[in-house]
Design a protein around this motif. Structure first.
Motif, PDB file in Angstrom:
ATOM      1  N   LYS A 173       0.854  -1.180   0.000  1.00  0.00           N
ATOM      2  CA  LYS A 173       0.000   0.000   0.000  1.00  0.00           C
ATOM      3  C   LYS A 173       0.898   1.240   0.000  1.00  0.00           C
ATOM      4  O   LYS A 173       1.733   1.408   0.892  1.00  0.00           O
ATOM      5  CB  LYS A 173      -0.906   0.011   1.227  1.00  0.00           C
ATOM      6  CG  LYS A 173      -1.931  -1.116   1.243  1.00  0.00           C
ATOM      7  CD  LYS A 173      -2.776  -1.064   2.506  1.00  0.00           C
ATOM      8  CE  LYS A 173      -3.787  -2.205   2.528  1.00  0.00           C
ATOM      9  NZ  LYS A 173      -4.587  -2.197   3.781  1.00  0.00           N
ATOM     10  N   VAL A 174       0.699   2.086  -1.000  1.00  0.00           N
ATOM     11  CA  VAL A 174       1.556   3.251  -1.183  1.00  0.00           C
ATOM     12  C   VAL A 174       0.697   4.510  -1.278  1.00  0.00           C
ATOM     13  O   VAL A 174      -0.308   4.536  -2.001  1.00  0.00           O
ATOM     14  CB  VAL A 174       2.432   3.106  -2.442  1.00  0.00           C
ATOM     15  CG1 VAL A 174       3.250   4.372  -2.691  1.00  0.00           C
ATOM     16  CG2 VAL A 174       3.342   1.898  -2.319  1.00  0.00           C
ATOM     17  N   GLY A 175       1.081   5.548  -0.550  1.00  0.00           N
ATOM     18  CA  GLY A 175       0.378   6.819  -0.618  1.00  0.00           C
ATOM     19  C   GLY A 175       0.963   7.727  -1.676  1.00  0.00           C
ATOM     20  O   GLY A 175       2.166   7.670  -1.977  1.00  0.00           O
ATOM     21  N   TYR A 176       0.114   8.558  -2.247  1.00  0.00           N
ATOM     22  CA  TYR A 176       0.540   9.584  -3.213  1.00  0.00           C
ATOM     23  C   TYR A 176      -0.013  10.911  -2.736  1.00  0.00           C
ATOM     24  O   TYR A 176      -1.202  11.021  -2.405  1.00  0.00           O
ATOM     25  CB  TYR A 176       0.013   9.277  -4.611  1.00  0.00           C
ATOM     26  CG  TYR A 176       0.159  10.426  -5.598  1.00  0.00           C
ATOM     27  CD1 TYR A 176       1.278  10.545  -6.403  1.00  0.00           C
ATOM     28  CD2 TYR A 176      -0.839  11.399  -5.715  1.00  0.00           C
ATOM     29  CE1 TYR A 176       1.414  11.603  -7.304  1.00  0.00           C
ATOM     30  CE2 TYR A 176      -0.714  12.458  -6.601  1.00  0.00           C
ATOM     31  CZ  TYR A 176       0.410  12.557  -7.392  1.00  0.00           C
ATOM     32  OH  TYR A 176       0.537  13.604  -8.275  1.00  0.00           O
ATOM     33  N   LEU A 177       0.839  11.932  -2.678  1.00  0.00           N
ATOM     34  CA  LEU A 177       0.431  13.266  -2.249  1.00  0.00           C
ATOM     35  C   LEU A 177       1.004  14.297  -3.205  1.00  0.00           C
ATOM     36  O   LEU A 177       2.222  14.363  -3.400  1.00  0.00           O
ATOM     37  CB  LEU A 177       0.926  13.543  -0.823  1.00  0.00           C
ATOM     38  CG  LEU A 177       0.756  14.971  -0.301  1.00  0.00           C
ATOM     39  CD1 LEU A 177      -0.716  15.358  -0.220  1.00  0.00           C
ATOM     40  CD2 LEU A 177       1.438  15.126   1.061  1.00  0.00           C
ATOM     41  N   ARG A 178       0.146  15.079  -3.782  1.00  0.00           N
ATOM     42  CA  ARG A 178       0.562  16.169  -4.664  1.00  0.00           C
ATOM     43  C   ARG A 178       0.649  17.464  -3.855  1.00  0.00           C
ATOM     44  O   ARG A 178      -0.337  17.909  -3.261  1.00  0.00           O
ATOM     45  CB  ARG A 178      -0.451  16.335  -5.801  1.00  0.00           C
ATOM     46  CG  ARG A 178      -0.327  17.614  -6.620  1.00  0.00           C
ATOM     47  CD  ARG A 178       0.926  17.659  -7.430  1.00  0.00           C
ATOM     48  NE  ARG A 178       0.984  18.857  -8.279  1.00  0.00           N
ATOM     49  CZ  ARG A 178       2.074  19.331  -8.824  1.00  0.00           C
ATOM     50  NH1 ARG A 178       3.233  18.721  -8.607  1.00  0.00           N
ATOM     51  NH2 ARG A 178       2.033  20.395  -9.588  1.00  0.00           N
ATOM     52  N   ILE A 179       1.851  18.046  -3.772  1.00  0.00           N
ATOM     53  CA  ILE A 179       2.030  19.356  -3.142  1.00  0.00           C
ATOM     54  C   ILE A 179       2.329  20.351  -4.261  1.00  0.00           C
ATOM     55  O   ILE A 179       3.468  20.434  -4.738  1.00  0.00           O
ATOM     56  CB  ILE A 179       3.164  19.352  -2.098  1.00  0.00           C
ATOM     57  CG1 ILE A 179       2.883  18.311  -1.007  1.00  0.00           C
ATOM     58  CG2 ILE A 179       3.319  20.740  -1.471  1.00  0.00           C
ATOM     59  CD1 ILE A 179       3.942  18.239   0.073  1.00  0.00           C
ATOM     60  N   PRO A 180       1.325  21.099  -4.727  1.00  0.00           N
ATOM     61  CA  PRO A 180       1.526  21.981  -5.883  1.00  0.00           C
ATOM     62  C   PRO A 180       2.340  23.224  -5.572  1.00  0.00           C
ATOM     63  O   PRO A 180       2.991  23.781  -6.448  1.00  0.00           O
ATOM     64  CB  PRO A 180       0.092  22.349  -6.292  1.00  0.00           C
ATOM     65  CG  PRO A 180      -0.707  22.222  -5.037  1.00  0.00           C
ATOM     66  CD  PRO A 180      -0.069  21.105  -4.259  1.00  0.00           C
ATOM     67  N   HIS A 181       2.279  23.684  -4.310  1.00  0.00           N
ATOM     68  CA  HIS A 181       3.005  24.890  -3.892  1.00  0.00           C
ATOM     69  C   HIS A 181       3.009  24.935  -2.371  1.00  0.00           C
ATOM     70  O   HIS A 181       2.396  24.082  -1.702  1.00  0.00           O
ATOM     71  CB  HIS A 181       2.352  26.159  -4.463  1.00  0.00           C
ATOM     72  CG  HIS A 181       0.878  26.242  -4.205  1.00  0.00           C
ATOM     73  ND1 HIS A 181       0.347  26.430  -2.942  1.00  0.00           N
ATOM     74  CD2 HIS A 181      -0.195  26.120  -5.038  1.00  0.00           C
ATOM     75  CE1 HIS A 181      -0.957  26.443  -2.998  1.00  0.00           C
ATOM     76  NE2 HIS A 181      -1.328  26.253  -4.261  1.00  0.00           N
TER      77      HIS A 181
END
Length: 561
Positions: A296-304
């Motif tokens: 199980k792998v998390g993905y997090l987008r930090i745009p700024h």
């Protein structure tokens, strides 16, 4: 880094009229005086001046003389290009000029490049509901010329004082079909004939530049700028670790370009079967997926890092809790095309990803620009009446960073340092922790303790440079992608209408030092695992990138098992 407007007296002219058909902006004497004011700003407020002299052979005196010659003998277009070239000559992602201009020209699509080939990366459907192009089409020719030559000529003409590296070239491509006069880019007009290939089919299409003419009423150019009274939050704000290029890009969430700086959603496709994901309206795009091996792998987008809403940080807090609740084995943080933001927001997010205190950044900054803030903190944080009210109301800064007595001590320590440097007559301060914060503590309620993979690229600027550097130096993350943009300092904003046709400009007013002792300015942050986008990525919806990321995840998980 430190949010402020520096007001300086570029000479105002009631007869100022900035139109592309006007050969004279003002008298030559007025222009020379204004150019000398520009020189003064760089001599006094540009922190990396000596660094640029040592590493680039940059010579402010010679560059200023070039400007005076261009103003004396050049026409309007030549002058504006020379002025833009002066700023570009610093090779600094934070040094930028804003022109008094309303002109623009756009086409309804965006391009990306890999190995000298150019592909459609986005369609602005609100501008062209029925478009003959598709994302992934490869452009071969532009008005009968090879597209690579056309883009190269555009770069030389508009960005020629920058070194031809990945960062500067990708910035140029970002603005190739979205040209704005306020950036000093000359508008285009007329038709554009494209030869492109889709699959094995060679096709053609014709577009017309949507052009907006120059219109800048005279009364708007002659208004004075008044410096507003600053509150406590204004002084503590550290928003200006944000690339000026981000501020120039158009924002339209309904048809957002995933390659735009600070885009909420990235161009990388879903990495696997999704077990959980954040709500669409959440400020951060996040999900948990399952790999082929069952991890199980998390993905997090930090745009700024420019969020100033406490609710946004609480949303991120919920994401980290969900990762722990679902038993995520690893976290991928997508930082692609991150333009930066606020150091407090960065530190708050970092606190969710560490299990023990880590060293924070040091900073060398222009002392004269920080004395007002230092005096303000010194007076307010030693005032019993202010503290009584302040302590009753406080909970946390809007950026998510804890507002407590520890922060008070940090700010007072920082103020003492700045005032001491001012007393000693220092122009650039000795290295000192930003806002006095020597270390970042783990968040008291939750944090993610598993391995972390951060995706970085050449359009990560400012806090987009600093975030991966901070966690890398702490031994907390693995970095994947390409070297970051290398804009490692604070931005000072200069806002003043001027006879030079400038509405404002930005300067780098500090030099940030990493926990490992290295600087970021002009250098960037190197990845542990290098990956450059290929033509197959653009043709196959970035499946090669996805496979390489997943392969890296497997390797990291095998090391921890």
């Amino acid at each position: 880094m430190f949010n402020r407007w520096i007001i300086f007296p570029f000479f105002f002219s009631s007869s100022l009229c900035i139109f592309p058909f006007s050969p004279l902006l003002s008298s030559y004497q007025e222009d020379n005086e204004a150019i000398n004011q520009l020189r003064y700003q760089f001599e006094t407020n540009y922190a990396p001046k000596e660094l640029k002299e040592e590493t680039l052979g940059w010579d402010l005196k010679k560059e200023i003389q070039k400007l005076k010659e261009a103003r004396k003998f050049g026409d309007f277009a030549t002058w504006r290009r020379a002025l833009k070239g002066f700023f570009d000559s610093t090779h600094d992602g934070h040094v930028h000029v804003h022109f008094q201009s309303t002109s623009s020209s756009t086409l309804p699509f965006a391009l990306g490049e890999a190995d000298g080939r150019f592909f459609v990366t986005h369609l602005y459907k609100n501008e062209c509901p029925v478009c003959p192009l598709r994302v992934g089409d490869e452009i071969l020719a532009w008005n009968g010329e090879a597209i690579a030559e056309v883009v190269e000529n555009f770069f030389k003409k508009e960005f020629g004082r920058f070194p031809l590296n990945r960062t500067s070239f990708e910035l140029a491509i970002n603005f190739f079909t979205r040209r704005q006069g306020m950036m000093g880019l000359e508008p285009e007009s007329g038709e554009v004939s494209l030869d492109f290939i889709r699959g094995e089919d060679l096709r053609q299409a014709t577009f017309t530049w949507e052009t907006h003419s120059e219109y800048y009423p005279q009364d708007l150019l002659t208004k004075s700028v008044v410096s507003p009274k600053k509150s406590f939050n204004d002084h503590i704000s550290v928003k200006s670790m944000l690339s000026p290029a981000y501020l120039e890009e158009e924002r339209d969430e309904e048809c957002e370009n995933p390659f735009a700086l600070g885009a909420k959603n990235s161009f990388i496709p879903p990495l696997g079967p999704i077990l959980w994901q954040s709500w669409k309206k959440d400020p951060y795009h996040a999900y948990i997926f399952e790999t082929a091996e069952g991890a199980k792998v998390g993905y997090l987008r930090i745009p700024h890092f420019r969020s100033n809403k406490l609710a946004d940080f609480y949303c991120l807090l919920r994401v980290i809790r969900k990762l722990n609740e679902k038993g995520a084995d690893l976290l991928i943080i997508d930082l692609f095309h991150n333009p930066g933001g606020d150091i407090f927001n960065l530190y708050a997010i970092a606190s969710l990803l560490i299990q023990k205190p880590i060293k924070a950044f040091l900073n060398k900054e222009v002392v004269s620009l920080r004395t007002e803030t230092a005096l303000y903190f010194k007076s307010t944080l030693t005032n019993p009446k202010f503290l009584e009210t302040y302590r009753k109301e406080r909970k946390s800064l809007d950026y998510g960073y804890p507002d407590d007595e520890r922060l008070e001590k940090n700010l007072l320590s920082y103020s003492d340092h700045i005032l001491d440097q001012a007393t000693k007559g220092a122009k650039i301060s000795a290295p000192y922790p930003i806002m006095g914060i020597e270390e970042i503590l783990p968040h008291p309620k939750t944090h993610f303790s598993g391995p972390i993979l951060i995706l970085i690229d050449s359009l990560d600027f400012s806090c987009g440079d600093l975030f991966p550097a901070l966690l890398k130096d702490a031994g907390r993350v693995t970095l994947f992608g390409t070297r970051t943009g290398g804009a490692g300092g604070a931005i000072g904003n200069v806002k003043s209408p001027s006879v030079l046709g400038i509405s404002g400009l930005t300067l780098t007013t500090s030099i940030v030092i990493r926990p490992n002792g290295k600087i970021i300015e002009g250098v960037g942050v190197e990845p542990d695992i290098e990956y450059q986008l290929t033509p197959q990525d653009f043709l196959q919806n970035f499946e090669p990138l996805k496979r390489r990321v997943l392969s890296t995840v497997d390797t990291m998980l095998n090391k921890t098992s």
